[in-house]
Write a protein that holds these residues in place. Sequence first.
Motif, mmCIF file in Angstrom:
data_model
loop_
_atom_site.group_PDB
_atom_site.id
_atom_site.type_symbol
_atom_site.label_atom_id
_atom_site.label_comp_id
_atom_site.label_asym_id
_atom_site.label_seq_id
_atom_site.Cartn_x
_atom_site.Cartn_y
_atom_site.Cartn_z
ATOM 1 N N UNK A 173 31.074 41.886 48.465
ATOM 2 C CA UNK A 173 30.396 42.210 47.220
ATOM 3 C C UNK A 173 30.981 41.396 46.076
ATOM 4 N N UNK A 174 30.218 40.428 45.507
ATOM 5 C CA UNK A 174 30.787 39.558 44.484
ATOM 6 C C UNK A 174 30.821 40.192 43.107
ATOM 7 N N UNK A 175 30.199 41.346 42.950
ATOM 8 C CA UNK A 175 30.157 41.978 41.635
ATOM 9 C C UNK A 175 30.837 43.347 41.668
ATOM 10 N N UNK A 176 31.949 43.414 42.377
ATOM 11 C CA UNK A 176 32.624 44.694 42.591
ATOM 12 C C UNK A 176 33.162 45.239 41.276
ATOM 13 N N UNK A 215 39.148 40.849 40.326
ATOM 14 C CA UNK A 215 39.757 39.990 41.343
ATOM 15 C C UNK A 215 40.185 40.770 42.577
ATOM 16 N N UNK A 216 40.383 42.070 42.433
ATOM 17 C CA UNK A 216 40.750 42.918 43.573
ATOM 18 C C UNK A 216 39.493 43.559 44.141
ATOM 19 N N UNK A 271 37.019 34.397 39.900
ATOM 20 C CA UNK A 271 35.882 35.240 39.536
ATOM 21 C C UNK A 271 35.316 34.724 38.216
ATOM 22 N N UNK A 272 33.996 34.703 38.132
ATOM 23 C CA UNK A 272 33.324 34.207 36.937
ATOM 24 C C UNK A 272 32.770 35.368 36.114
ATOM 25 N N UNK A 273 33.051 35.308 34.814
ATOM 26 C CA UNK A 273 32.491 36.260 33.856
ATOM 27 C C UNK A 273 31.465 35.537 32.989
ATOM 28 N N UNK A 279 32.326 36.456 42.504
ATOM 29 C CA UNK A 279 33.639 36.123 43.017
ATOM 30 C C UNK A 279 33.520 35.024 44.052
ATOM 31 N N UNK A 280 34.395 34.047 43.984
ATOM 32 C CA UNK A 280 34.360 32.909 44.900
ATOM 33 C C UNK A 280 35.786 32.532 45.283
#
Length: 405
Positions: free
Chosen positions: A5-8, A218-219, A229-231, A241-242
């Motif tokens: 999940x990249x948007x945790x 990041x966690x 991680x990009x905001x 998150x990448x």
Amino acid sequence: MPSTNPHADHLLETGREPISHPEQFTALDGLTPALLADAKGRALARLQKGLAIFGDRFPAPSSENGEYPAIDNIEWTNGFWTGQLWLAYEMSGNAVFREAAEKQVQSFAERIDQRIVVDHHDLGFLYSLSCVAAWKITGNTLARSAALKAAECLYERYLPSAEIVQAWGNLNDPEEAGRMIIDCNLNLPLLYWASEETGNQRFRNAANKHIEKAMRYLIRPDASTFHTFFMDVKTGAARKGTTHQGFSDSSCWARGQAWGISGFPLVYRYYRNPQLIAQSARLTNYFLNRLPTDLVCYWDLVFTEGDEPRDSSAAAIAVCGMLELLRHLPLLDPDRQTWQAAAGAIMSQLIKHYAANSEDSGSGLLKHGVYHKPKNIGVDEYCIWGDYFYLEALLRFEQVWESYW
């Protein structure tokens, strides 16, 4: 496999993954005073060899065929060399190391005055280990001035809308804007130190905001970490998150996990948020549960066996992180004894099987590190941060060390 999940945007977890096999950390021969003394002697001898090789210059970030190329003060890693010299001075009392480190303070002062390759967040790696250390150890006022200028430069990368310090790249570049990476945990202490030195709370406030975002995004929920991680810099919303140096966006880059283990409790020295300790503890258990039988991690924690390269530098960072975590942990914490045993066992393995001897070429301290596996840079080589954290760990095992961070 870790969560993808990249948007945790989860509420921070406090539960830890149980340590699967705590007995593995006591099954191997432990860390003895004789082993530590031998390791210290070998390391100091190789650092003196390095002084003769590099003179007024610096080792490159990673070696090439076991030899560090000599470079000018231009890389994000140069502080790790000067930091080793300060550690060596504290370990030995040998003025040769102090004189060499203080001579390099002038180079760091010139670098920040002339803004030579400082458009990134690694100013903590550069100036905490060179100039903040010099100020703390010798009272060098030029070092203090240079470190404060570096903190100002780092603060310029703080994006109030996203509440993060951008890692690298042009702040107006839409492809790079809003990138935070887990490495930055160890750059934040420079901002906290500057706040204490000047009384200016904007440094502290920026660092507090960033570390909160680091914990939140990041966690992952399972206590693995994203490297980056990009905001959204306009709205402050989470984007994705990448990874930059890990195996995949959904895997867990070992050095990134180690940066988290170490960085959160280092920040806790300045910002007494108990979640920093809780999250470091969770990251530690995740890390320990994914070690191979010799306890020195592969370059990405998705690998636990096979022929992939180990990353001794990540192991050394994690050892320092566990020792820092133990300083702030309640005495009755159920995992305390396991972490103490694990830190000693991993260090013992590094000393016996990864530390360089007199017959090894070059001047590096810790063999079998990895800089950037996807780009095949510095794979199975010395890495200058691995050398630094190995030496920091030796000093931490020897005494209650006053951190440069």
